[in-house]
Design an enzyme around this catalytic site. Structure first.
Site, short mmCIF file in Angstrom:
data_model
loop_
_atom_site.label_atom_id
_atom_site.label_comp_id
_atom_site.label_asym_id
_atom_site.label_seq_id
_atom_site.Cartn_x
_atom_site.Cartn_y
_atom_site.Cartn_z
N SER A 139 0.87 -1.37 0.20
CA SER A 139 -0.15 0.04 -0.02
C SER A 139 0.79 1.08 -0.10
O SER A 139 0.64 2.23 -0.65
CB SER A 139 -0.90 0.20 1.27
OG SER A 139 -1.69 -1.18 1.40
N ARG A 147 1.64 3.98 -3.33
CA ARG A 147 1.18 5.58 -3.19
C ARG A 147 2.51 6.18 -3.44
O ARG A 147 2.52 7.34 -4.07
CB ARG A 147 0.77 5.63 -1.59
CG ARG A 147 -0.65 5.12 -1.57
CD ARG A 147 -1.03 5.30 -0.09
NE ARG A 147 -2.27 4.83 0.03
CZ ARG A 147 -3.07 3.66 0.07
NH1 ARG A 147 -2.34 2.77 -0.51
NH2 ARG A 147 -4.23 3.61 0.01
N ASP A 163 2.35 -6.51 -8.28
CA ASP A 163 1.66 -5.23 -7.99
C ASP A 163 2.43 -4.03 -8.27
O ASP A 163 1.81 -3.19 -9.04
CB ASP A 163 0.80 -5.30 -6.78
CG ASP A 163 -0.47 -5.80 -6.82
OD1 ASP A 163 -0.80 -6.61 -7.67
OD2 ASP A 163 -1.28 -5.56 -5.83
N ASN A 184 -3.81 -7.79 -11.97
CA ASN A 184 -4.94 -7.76 -11.19
C ASN A 184 -4.62 -6.94 -9.95
O ASN A 184 -4.99 -7.02 -8.73
CB ASN A 184 -5.28 -9.37 -10.74
CG ASN A 184 -6.63 -9.38 -9.80
OD1 ASN A 184 -7.25 -8.24 -9.81
ND2 ASN A 184 -6.86 -10.30 -9.11
N ARG A 194 -13.58 -6.27 -11.36
CA ARG A 194 -13.61 -5.60 -10.24
C ARG A 194 -14.19 -4.14 -10.53
O ARG A 194 -13.61 -3.44 -11.12
CB ARG A 194 -12.08 -5.50 -9.69
CG ARG A 194 -11.53 -7.00 -9.15
CD ARG A 194 -10.06 -6.78 -8.92
NE ARG A 194 -9.96 -6.07 -7.35
CZ ARG A 194 -8.94 -5.99 -6.74
NH1 ARG A 194 -7.93 -6.70 -7.45
NH2 ARG A 194 -8.92 -5.47 -5.51
N GLN A 210 -9.99 2.71 -1.69
CA GLN A 210 -9.07 3.25 -2.82
C GLN A 210 -9.58 4.36 -3.85
O GLN A 210 -8.76 5.11 -4.44
CB GLN A 210 -8.47 1.91 -3.78
CG GLN A 210 -7.63 1.11 -2.87
CD GLN A 210 -7.35 -0.27 -3.83
OE1 GLN A 210 -7.68 -0.54 -4.88
NE2 GLN A 210 -6.79 -1.24 -3.29
N ASP A 239 -7.81 -7.41 4.38
CA ASP A 239 -6.82 -8.30 4.08
C ASP A 239 -6.44 -9.27 5.19
O ASP A 239 -5.75 -10.39 4.94
CB ASP A 239 -5.59 -7.41 3.36
CG ASP A 239 -6.08 -7.03 2.20
OD1 ASP A 239 -7.17 -7.21 1.39
OD2 ASP A 239 -5.11 -6.13 1.70
N GLU A 251 -9.69 -9.65 -5.27
CA GLU A 251 -9.07 -10.37 -6.39
C GLU A 251 -10.21 -11.57 -6.73
O GLU A 251 -9.68 -12.12 -7.85
CB GLU A 251 -7.62 -10.98 -5.84
CG GLU A 251 -6.48 -9.82 -5.97
CD GLU A 251 -6.29 -8.92 -4.90
OE1 GLU A 251 -5.51 -8.20 -4.71
OE2 GLU A 251 -7.46 -8.85 -4.01
N HIS A 273 -3.68 -14.24 -4.22
CA HIS A 273 -2.38 -14.56 -3.19
C HIS A 273 -2.92 -14.81 -1.64
O HIS A 273 -2.26 -15.40 -1.06
CB HIS A 273 -1.83 -13.42 -3.34
CG HIS A 273 -2.18 -12.01 -3.02
ND1 HIS A 273 -1.72 -11.02 -2.23
CD2 HIS A 273 -3.33 -11.37 -3.49
CE1 HIS A 273 -2.28 -10.09 -2.08
NE2 HIS A 273 -3.39 -10.12 -2.86
N ARG A 274 -3.88 -14.08 -1.39
CA ARG A 274 -4.28 -13.95 0.08
C ARG A 274 -4.77 -15.41 0.48
O ARG A 274 -4.90 -15.96 1.65
CB ARG A 274 -5.12 -12.89 0.58
CG ARG A 274 -4.31 -11.81 0.32
CD ARG A 274 -4.67 -10.66 1.38
NE ARG A 274 -3.83 -9.27 1.01
CZ ARG A 274 -2.53 -9.10 1.17
NH1 ARG A 274 -1.92 -9.94 1.76
NH2 ARG A 274 -1.91 -8.03 0.81
N LYS A 301 2.16 -11.67 -6.25
CA LYS A 301 1.56 -10.43 -6.26
C LYS A 301 1.73 -9.54 -5.17
O LYS A 301 2.14 -8.28 -5.58
CB LYS A 301 -0.16 -10.65 -6.35
CG LYS A 301 -0.96 -9.48 -6.44
CD LYS A 301 -2.46 -9.99 -6.65
CE LYS A 301 -3.23 -8.88 -6.88
NZ LYS A 301 -3.27 -7.56 -6.07
#
Length: 417
Positions: free
Chosen positions: A24, A28, A50, A92, A122, A169, A292, A320, A367-368, A393
């Protein structure tokens, strides 16, 4: 399909693991450094799919992004963005897609942003609507990527209301864009609903670090002054979402893992206090502000002393993959009825250990799902994770870090750990 089977260690796992940098914060920082004049150095950064998509997109828009080592970016911007010669493919990567959709208003021509099959499901319509309020022409015919933004080097709007009920986001993207306006921009949240409000604090902190002036007028309104950004160096803290897996390894095995960091500013760090309560997690966990971390907590709930119901997690359906459905389905492969969907909630009911059985776990390219359900394999023999490479990712070294802690992993179909 490639796969990896986890062998339960049968002993406490101890050691030191350095989690990767925060996704994150890295994304940014990359964007804000790109919008600034001058050269910024970002250290401790995450290098993953990512952030690679973000960096490559910025290069396509005329920004110089160098990578001198495995955890650093050096970004040189001119304060302007160039319209890319081809559509920006962002895989993604939700953060990159949402943030760049707003930033594309600053380009000197049309920008098309697209992604893989998952990203094209998404939602992005709330962001397109917010951009329209600022006078930015953007189109997403399906309500999801691909999205086309007619960049004109800036925007004229001075006030915008953002619906961030599906994702914070959208609001972060508009706030970061707002500093590049010609006049002050008042950004207001529509209603009270917002996914993971703590990420807005991350956004505002990053904006201020790159010398933007933003004032929070209330819980739902921000005033952003014109003036853009100035180059700055930034060290990225470790990723709190990644840390949740290691905290879970610690409590599941009764071990001790030194992460080399204690203070996190990211919302998912809230999960640590809950993880420390295992195996006596509360009967209800409200997950909206640490989304998450919910898959990690759901796996812990499977071995908890009592059932746990996860609420406030409807937004997990537009990540995702549909993570509510995925966790219910995959946990129930290990023990029927172990997890069930209750509306948009997830109810996890621990089972007698003899009910657990080997299972091949689908990860849905998420991934999670892969990283959280791998934790089950620490306790249950025969748990195999399909498509284990999807962890690239956000945490490319996940399997290596488990192995370094002493977890035996059996790779299939040529998968390299």
């Amino acid at each position: 399909m490639q796969a990896v089977t986890i062998v339960p260690p049968g002993r406490p796992l101890r050691g030191r693991v350095a989690p990767p940098g925060s996704k994150s914060i890295t994304n940014r920082a990359l964007l804000l450094a790109a919008l600034a004049r001058g050269t910024s150095r970002i250290t401790g950064a995450l290098k993953s799919d990512d952030t690679r998509h973000m960096a490559e997109a910025l290069r396509a828009m005329g920004v110089t992004v160098a990578e001198p080592d495995a955890t650093s970016f050096v970004v040189t911007g001119s304060g302007a963005l160039r319209a890319p010669a081809a559509p920006l493919f962002l895989g993604n990567a939700g953060t990159a897609t949402r943030f760049l959709t707003a930033a594309a208003a600053l380009a000197d021509g049309p920008v098309v942003l697209t992604g893989d099959a998952h990203m094209q499901k998404r939602p992005i319509a709330p962001l397109v609507t917010a951009l329209a309020a600022l006078g930015v022409t953007a189109e997403a015919p399906t309500g999801c990527p691909p999205v086309t933004v007619q960049g004109r080097g800036g925007f004229a709007g001075e006030a915008v209301t953002v619906d961030a009920g599906l994702s914070s986001q959208y609001l972060s993207a508009i706030l970061m864009l707002a500093a590049c306006g010609a006049r002050p921009v008042r950004v207001t949240l529509a209603g009270d609903a917002i996914g993971a409000r703590g990420y807005i604090d991350l956004t505002v902190a990053a904006m201020r670090h790159f010398r933007a002036t933003v004032t929070q007028e209330s819980a739902a309104a921000w005033l952003v002054q014109p003036g853009g950004y100035r180059a700055a160096d930034l060290h990225v803290e470790p990723d709190a979402s990644a840390a949740t897996y290691l905290w879970a390894v610690e409590v599941l095995t009764g071990g001790a893992i030194d992460l080399g960091a204690e203070n996190f500013t990211q919302p998912d760090a809230q999960a640590q206090a809950l993880i420390r309560q295992f195996p006596h997690l509360p009967a209800e966990i409200e997950g909206s502000q640490m989304q998450d971390a919910v898959p990690t907590l759901a796996v812990l709930a499977a071995f908890n002393a009592t059932p746990v119901r996860f609420t406030g997690i409807a937004n997990l359906r537009v990540k995702e993959c549909d993570r509510v459905a995925a966790m219910a389905t995959e946990l129930s492969r290990i023990a029927p009825g172990l997890a069930v969907e209750v509306g948009d909630d997830l109810l996890v009911t621990p089972q007698p250990r003899e009910n657990f059985r080997p299972a091949r776990i689908e990860t849905y390219g998420d991934h999670r799902i892969a990283m959280s359900l791998a934790l089950v394999g620490l306790m249950v023999p025969g748990v195999t994770i399909l498509d284990p490479g999807c962890v690239a990712k956000t945490y490319p070294d996940y399997w290596r870090d488990l192995a370094r802690l002493g977890v035996a992993l059996q790779a299939e179909s040529g998968f390299a750990i």
